[in-house]
Design a protein around this motif. Structure first.
Motif, PDB file in Angstrom:
ATOM      1  N   UNK A   1       0.851  -1.204   0.000  1.00 22.35           N
ATOM      2  CA  UNK A   1       0.000   0.000   0.000  1.00 22.35           C
ATOM      3  C   UNK A   1       0.878   1.243   0.000  1.00 22.35           C
TER       4      UNK A   1
ATOM      5  N   UNK B   1      -8.594  10.828  -3.763  1.00 23.10           N
ATOM      6  CA  UNK B   1      -9.844  10.348  -3.174  1.00 23.10           C
ATOM      7  C   UNK B   1     -10.067   8.903  -3.578  1.00 23.10           C
ATOM      8  N   UNK B   2     -10.116   8.044  -2.595  1.00 20.04           N
ATOM      9  CA  UNK B   2     -10.152   6.602  -2.855  1.00 20.04           C
ATOM     10  C   UNK B   2     -11.447   6.167  -3.542  1.00 20.04           C
ATOM     11  N   UNK B   3     -12.532   6.919  -3.340  1.00 18.60           N
ATOM     12  CA  UNK B   3     -13.774   6.509  -3.999  1.00 18.60           C
ATOM     13  C   UNK B   3     -13.761   6.904  -5.482  1.00 18.60           C
TER      14      UNK B   3
ATOM     15  N   UNK C   1      -5.684   4.174  -2.299  1.00 20.81           N
ATOM     16  CA  UNK C   1      -5.757   3.505  -0.992  1.00 20.81           C
ATOM     17  C   UNK C   1      -6.564   4.235   0.077  1.00 20.81           C
ATOM     18  N   UNK C   2      -6.436   5.567   0.170  1.00 18.15           N
ATOM     19  CA  UNK C   2      -7.275   6.302   1.104  1.00 18.15           C
ATOM     20  C   UNK C   2      -7.408   7.731   0.597  1.00 18.15           C
ATOM     21  N   UNK C   3      -8.344   8.458   1.173  1.00 12.54           N
ATOM     22  CA  UNK C   3      -8.507   9.858   0.797  1.00 12.54           C
ATOM     23  C   UNK C   3      -7.640  10.701   1.725  1.00 12.54           C
ATOM     24  N   UNK C   4      -6.870  11.593   1.139  1.00 14.95           N
ATOM     25  CA  UNK C   4      -6.051  12.467   1.970  1.00 14.95           C
ATOM     26  C   UNK C   4      -6.317  13.915   1.577  1.00 14.95           C
TER      27      UNK C   4
ATOM     28  N   UNK D   1      -3.834   6.485   8.946  1.00 13.13           N
ATOM     29  CA  UNK D   1      -4.508   5.452   8.151  1.00 13.13           C
ATOM     30  C   UNK D   1      -3.489   4.363   7.765  1.00 13.13           C
TER      31      UNK D   1
ATOM     32  N   UNK E   1      -8.442   7.512  12.677  1.00 19.85           N
ATOM     33  CA  UNK E   1      -7.906   7.309  11.331  1.00 19.85           C
ATOM     34  C   UNK E   1      -7.314   5.905  11.186  1.00 19.85           C
ATOM     35  N   UNK E   2      -6.746   5.378  12.260  1.00 21.40           N
ATOM     36  CA  UNK E   2      -6.261   3.995  12.239  1.00 21.40           C
ATOM     37  C   UNK E   2      -7.426   3.053  11.922  1.00 21.40           C
TER      38      UNK E   2
ATOM     39  N   UNK F   1      -7.969   2.877   8.387  1.00 20.99           N
ATOM     40  CA  UNK F   1      -6.939   2.041   7.753  1.00 20.99           C
ATOM     41  C   UNK F   1      -7.228   0.561   7.940  1.00 20.99           C
TER      42      UNK F   1
ATOM     43  N   UNK G   1     -13.065  12.746   7.116  1.00 21.87           N
ATOM     44  CA  UNK G   1     -12.241  12.477   5.930  1.00 21.87           C
ATOM     45  C   UNK G   1     -11.871  10.997   5.784  1.00 21.87           C
TER      46      UNK G   1
ATOM     47  N   UNK H   1     -15.468   4.242   4.549  1.00 19.40           N
ATOM     48  CA  UNK H   1     -15.021   3.075   5.323  1.00 19.40           C
ATOM     49  C   UNK H   1     -16.087   2.553   6.280  1.00 19.40           C
TER      50      UNK H   1
END
Lengths: 318, 326
Positions: A93, A135-137, A143-146, A155, B74-75, B78, B104, B111
């Motif tokens: 990841x 944006x992960x969607x 992998x994730x939205x930041x 995350x 946030x973990x 993940x 976010x 999630x």
């Protein structure tokens, strides 16, 4: 029965390994070629960043250009992924916690064939999966939205914990900015990753020493960085983030480190590769690149006049 | 030793039950075998949120994060990305501390994380205003896609915990600190997104959630002595709100009173008002905390001082009835 299970495990392991992208290891013979190849890749990423931001009319070039070499190495050499299956469970990841540098991530993905190069000029445009921050969607492989500093790092810690809990040996790479280290959440996450001995986690700090308004040291000093991470019980490696042999050494050391997470403090230059941006915080924030900025910038990257015109009119990747 | 959960005979109505937080912790233990993909995350308050039951029974599925809620939230996102279903558990005020992470990394990223908050509202009592979250329903309701649940008694907590596990998406659920009475019948069945008529009536509808449901039922009894017939609805899912049931109640009883242990701005009252405006207008009154912070005191003392007891609900019902147009 036990033997049968053993065979099955071996079988599945082989399937997993065979579907991995094999990590290339430089040998003395091809080292120069590989480095040249990486330099070319990084240059293409920089061209991609400039072109995407130019067409978007806004974006953060400084911090995208500073991490382009790291991004080139990570995506070409380090990260195991299957470009046709972003859901592959065994993939490593990668999380861009400094989400504003996403033009570099998108450009790297375009070079790897994860997205098409022509998509880069849709950055920040309505309906484009290339959102202003990953944006992960919209793009599952990010992998994730930041976009809110500090969160991507936590995350990543969560992914490291989740994968370990499920006996998945994939690795997690997370790139942070230096200004991002001012977020308290980063140190909550740092404490947590060391507490859980997450040696499957490798953080990379793009240490260009500048943030939105000014130098870190004038905004809020982050030094001494090495001492801070060491005090948080991390394996710390400090390198020149534009030197591929140092980058390679760092990631190899990270993989060999057990029972501690690794942080690679990569010293970089903001705006690297574009003469008028290098070392200037003016190009951190969301800026508009003018026609002249674009011509001068691409000249610095060694692009010829004809191609510059094609990048500017958006036909280069047609 | 007495086993928690479904194997146990439901306590009699009106008898003193567990607090909602204890019921939640025991529910996790009950559900653990059937749902092997969930894990529980705590920020050094397992004794307070009820998750100590789960920690004892399933130590390998319990993760400690220390007093660092932003990282924990946030973990969880993940972990969810790797296929686990994390329950993030802490006090409601500290969920607010990790609000942006919930926005976010959890909700925006889509999630499947369950945020379960104990210690909401004036029900927290002696710890005082700093600890009494009166804003959590409003805050989490405003996050796109976030489901918001506030069960009323231990039986419903158990059912709601399983229901949110079966729902694929982010959820915020309130439990509660103080011991509560069993108010829902043994054949009660929680449904995510549905309100339930607990007691029927024709003159007004009281829509309540969480610990306020018990006060709403008391209010209905008090009103009955004055020949006022109040319907009581348990609106344990605040988002998405049950528009259909609210429209039906508005039509059939002509007025609505909401009751919640929360600021009148943004919580159940607001959600109901939004629904009525869009579907079937009728006079409505809101019982809740009138845009103030709380203070130290026992929950019942605070309920009296801040105007959320059964008596206040009765007054609101009478007022709403006088506002009806005949």
């Amino acid at each position: 029965m036990k033997k049968l299970c053993g065979c099955m495990i071996l079988f599945f392991h082989m399937i997993k390994v065979s579907s991995c992208k094999i990590r290339l290891v430089f040998t003395t013979n091809n080292k120069k070629d590989s480095e040249l190849q990486l330099m070319k890749l990084a240059c293409n990423i920089r061209i991609g960043c400039m072109t995407a931001i130019f067409h978007a009319g806004s974006g953060h070039p400084g911090g995208a250009l500073s991490c382009a070499d790291l991004m080139a190495y990570l995506w070409d050499q380090e990260i195991r992924f299957d470009k046709n299956n972003s859901e592959w469970e065994g993939r490593d990841r990668f999380i861009l916690s400094k989400g504003h540098a996403c033009p570099a991530l998108y450009a790297a993905a375009a070079e790897m064939g994860v997205i098409s190069r022509s998509q880069l000029i849709t950055l920040r445009k309505l309906g484009s999966p290339l959102q202003g921050h990953p944006h992960v969607k919209a793009l599952p492989w990010v992998e994730t939205s930041t976009g809110s500093l500090g969160q991507g790092f936590s995350v990543a810690v969560g992914m490291a914990m989740g994968l370990r809990y499920q006996h998945n040996d994939a690795r997690i790479y997370v790139m942070l900015g230096d200004g991002e280290l001012q977020e308290g959440e980063v140190w909550e996450g740092a404490m947590c990753a060391a507490h859980y001995k997450l040696d499957n986690l490798c953080a990379v700090i793009d240490y260009n020493q500048m943030q939105s308004d000014d130098l870190n040291q004038n905004i809020m000093a982050v030094e001494p960085l090495r001492a801070k991470w060491e005090a948080f019980n991390w394996n710390v490696i400090e390198i020149n983030g534009h030197d591929f042999s140092e980058i390679e050494r760092a990631f190899n050391l990270a993989r060999e480190c057990y029972s501690k997470p690794t942080v690679i403090i990569a010293h970089t230059i903001k705006g690297k590769g574009i003469s008028y941006m290098e070392g200037s915080p003016l190009w951190h924030g969301s800026v508009k690149l003018s026609h002249d900025d674009m011509v001068k910038g691409l000249q610095d990257l060694g692009v010829n006049e004809t191609d510059i015109r094609r990048y500017i009119d958006g036909t280069a990747w047609n | 030793m007495e086993q928690p959960g479904t194997s146990q005979e439901p306590l009699l109505l009106g008898s003193s039950g567990d607090s909602l937080r204890e019921a939640f912790g025991k529910s996790l233990v009950t559900l653990a075998d059937r749902y092997d993909n969930f894990v529980v995350l705590d920020a050094d308050v397992a004794g307070g949120t009820g998750t100590h039951h789960f920690r004892r029974a399933y130590p390998k599925r319990f993760f400690q994060f220390g007093i660092a809620e932003q990282n924990m939230m946030a973990v969880a996102a993940g972990m969810a990305a790797t296929g686990l279903v994390p329950f993030v558990t802490t006090f409601a005020v500290f969920c607010l501390r990790a609000y942006e992470q919930a926005r976010l990394s959890v909700a925006y990223a889509g999630r499947n994380v369950k945020i379960v908050a104990s210690h909401p509202g004036l029900d927290v009592g002696p710890d005082g205003g700093s600890a009494q979250a009166l804003e959590d329903l409003a805050a989490f309701r405003a996050i796109p896609g976030m489901v918001v649940v506030s069960p009323a008694d231990p039986l419903e907590v158990e059912q709601a915990t399983e229901a949110i596990l079966n729902y694929n998406g982010p959820v915020y659920m309130r439990t509660g600190r103080s011991p509560v009475l069993r108010v829902l019948p043994a054949d009660y069945s929680f449904e995510l997104g549905k309100g339930k008529i607990i007691q029927d009536g024709i003159d007004a509808t009281i829509v309540a959630c969480g610990v306020e449901l018990a006060r709403a039922l008391t209010a209905a009894d008090l009103l009955a002595r004055e020949s006022i017939s109040a319907r009581v609805v348990n609106m344990s899912t605040i988002k998405p709100i049950d528009d259909e049931l609210l429209a039906k109640c508005a039509l059939e009883t002509g007025c609505i009173v909401t009751a919640e242990d929360h600021n009148i701005y943004g919580g159940l009252g607001s959600a109901v008002a939004e629904s009525l405006v869009g579907n079937h207008l009728c006079p409505a009154e809101m019982v809740g905390i009138k845009d103030r912070f709380g203070e130290s005191g026992e929950p019942e003392e605070l309920a009296e001082k801040y105007g959320i007891t059964a008596d206040y609900i009765c007054k609101a019902v009478k007022k709403a009835i006088t506002r009806k147009q005949y």
